[in-house]
Design an enzyme around this catalytic site. Structure first.
Site, PDB file in Angstrom:
ATOM      1  N   ASP A 176      -4.782   2.010   1.886  1.00 20.43           N
ATOM      2  CA  ASP A 176      -5.164   1.321   3.126  1.00 20.43           C
ATOM      3  C   ASP A 176      -5.717   2.327   4.131  1.00 20.43           C
ATOM      4  O   ASP A 176      -6.697   2.042   4.825  1.00 20.43           O
ATOM      5  CB  ASP A 176      -3.969   0.547   3.712  1.00 20.43           C
TER       6      ASP A 176
ATOM      7  N   TYR B 272      -7.481   8.834 -17.382  1.00 21.22           N
ATOM      8  CA  TYR B 272      -8.283   9.572 -16.408  1.00 21.22           C
ATOM      9  C   TYR B 272      -8.451  11.032 -16.815  1.00 21.22           C
ATOM     10  O   TYR B 272      -7.490  11.675 -17.222  1.00 21.22           O
ATOM     11  CB  TYR B 272      -7.613   9.512 -15.025  1.00 21.22           C
TER      12      TYR B 272
ATOM     13  N   GLU C 118       0.357   7.770  11.263  1.00 22.90           N
ATOM     14  CA  GLU C 118      -1.044   7.352  11.435  1.00 22.90           C
ATOM     15  C   GLU C 118      -1.900   8.410  12.127  1.00 22.90           C
ATOM     16  O   GLU C 118      -3.127   8.278  12.199  1.00 22.90           O
ATOM     17  CB  GLU C 118      -1.102   6.024  12.198  1.00 22.90           C
TER      18      GLU C 118
ATOM     19  N   HIS D  47       0.864  -1.185   0.000  1.00 17.27           N
ATOM     20  CA  HIS D  47       0.000   0.000   0.000  1.00 17.27           C
ATOM     21  C   HIS D  47       0.898   1.232   0.000  1.00 17.27           C
ATOM     22  O   HIS D  47       1.005   1.955   0.980  1.00 17.27           O
ATOM     23  CB  HIS D  47      -0.936  -0.005   1.204  1.00 17.27           C
TER      24      HIS D  47
END
Ligand SMILES: [Zn+2]
Ligand SMILES: [Zn+2]
Length: 437
Positions: free
Chosen positions: A125, A323, A399, A120
């Site tokens: 994630d 895209y 995090e 990831h």
């Protein structure tokens, strides 16, 4: 686009408290997903975890298998109102992780015929775990929630494997944006370009369109000592590479928007004294405006073809549109900016420069007005320039960005829904944050 000014949701501080209560779970989900990454269109375990979570929460609807592995959940609030869609992407990248953490990925798989590590490395994630946390919080506040929230867990943002369809475009084709059709769509991306605690956003064109060009230069094989007996595609390819440098520098109004034309791969020939029959080149084209995009495509094609003819060879140009430009609806972005400032702190929400990277969130924004914003991951004390970027095997987001992401999506969704709902306070002097501040 919002018909009425965006006001702060009455759920206010309760959203923050509920986000704090779910933070430890979000971290745990993220670590589990990180340790078990899956490539595009192969997010079987990830999608299973997401679907099981949404079903356990008791959402009104949970659709699985959308665009192969996508999951779409619908939560209907206790009060009537509009619909917002929140999107997270779930796929990982063919990157071998080099971060020393207990939940390091050891996954390996086959990608386009080659064995690769899986990681990831773009932070999807985190996106998935954040949206799972948002769903849990909103289910807890269901009775007081105005309108409905659609949760879109998307596969294959980083492009499906060669020869397969997938991603946002396919989810839309399979009805993800219908029944009900959302009034607005929101999404976020974690980024190593911003410090932890920062939220970045931009009105209008924000991320580039991304298209691939495949140019085949056809000549006629001959002895390297007798080039006049054949047609040399090596020299022609060199002329094409140099010629393409003028497409942007001489042909594009760079005061309007930037653009990039890159050739990233050239393959031709097997030894020095043989002029080969053909050379194959691959590249990428980035723009921020759909008219410029078509213009650049046309210029690349006609120039390469003309150079090929001039060399008495032939250039086959194949440009594949991937895209579109990620365009944040200007009015929606202006209306939601105070919400982002309230979530991050006034000095921590900022308008950021355009990014040459691309996102297939852009397809959702073609269906309804949308806002895609960035959440910083770089720990305090480290410069974003020194941090390993997204897609690096050393990408290591702090995090601490998880709870900011949860809070941001919660407030954005609830502010929008309550402000645009039928019972929205419209009295002057209400807690209006202002759509045009
Ligand atoms: Zn990426
Ligand atoms: Zn990404």
């Amino acid at each position: 686009m919002p018909q009425r000014p965006i006001v702060a949701s009455s759920l206010g501080a309760r959203l923050d408290a509920a986000a704090a209560a779910v933070e430890a779970k979000v971290v745990a989900w993220r670590r589990d997903l990180h340790a078990h990454p899956e490539l595009g269109n192969r997010e079987f375990r990830t999608a299973g975890i997401v679907a099981a979570h949404l079903k356990a929460l008791g959402l009104d609807e949970v659709r699985t298998g959308v665009a192969h592995t996508g999951v779409v959940g619908l939560l209907k609030g206790g009060k009537p109102g509009p619909v917002v869609a929140l999107r997270a992407d779930m796929d990982a990248l063919p990157v071998t992780e080099e971060v020393d953490v207990p939940f390091v990925s050891k996954a390996r798989t086959i990608w386009n015929g080659e064995e690769v590590g899986v990681m990831h490395a773009c932070g999807h994630d985190l996106h998935t775990a954040i949206l799972m946390g948002v769903a849990e919080v909103l289910v807890g506040l269901r009775r007081e929630l105005t309108g409905s929230v659609k949760f879109i867990f998307q596969p294959a943002e980083e492009m499906p494997p060669a020869g397969e369809d997938g991603g946002a475009r396919m989810m839309i084709a399979e009805g993800a944006m219908e029944a009900p059709r959302p009034d607005a769509v929101f999404g976020l991306h974690v980024t190593s370009r911003l410090p932890l605690g920062d939220i970045g956003y931009r009105p209008g064109p924000t991320m580039a369109s991304s298209d691939t060009q495949q140019i085949t230069v056809l000549g006629r094989q001959t002895h390297g000592a007798y080039p006049w007996l054949g047609v040399d595609p090596i020299v022609t390819a060199a002329q094409v590479v140099l010629g393409l440098q003028t497409v942007v520098s001489r042909g594009v109004d760079l005061t309007h928007e930037p653009a990039v034309v890159t050739i990233g791969a050239i393959k031709g020939g097997v030894r020095g004294n043989i002029i080969p029959d053909k050379v194959e080149m691959q590249g990428t084209i980035r723009t921020f405006d759909e008219a410029m995009r078509d213009d650049v495509h046309e210029r690349v094609t006609t120039l390469a073809e003309a150079i090929g003819r001039g060399a008495r060879g032939h250039c086959q140009v194949c440009i594949r549109k991937n895209y579109p430009v990620t365009v944040n609806d200007p009015e929606l972005t202006a209306a939601m900016a105070p919400t982002l400032a309230r979530v991050a702190g006034a000095d921590r929400a900022q308008v950021v420069p355009k990014a040459m990277g691309s996102e297939d969130f852009s397809f959702f924004q073609r269906v309804v007005p949308g806002l895609f914003f960035f959440v910083g991951t770089v720990p305090t004390g480290t410069s974003p320039d020194a941090a390993a970027p997204n897609h690096s095997p050393r990408f290591h987001p702090d995090e601490g960005c998880l709870i900011l992401g949860v809070r941001a999506l919660l407030h954005v969704a609830c502010d929008y829904l309550e402000s645009q709902g039928p019972s929205a306070a419209r009295a002057p002097g209400s807690a209006a944050v202002g759509a045009t501040a």
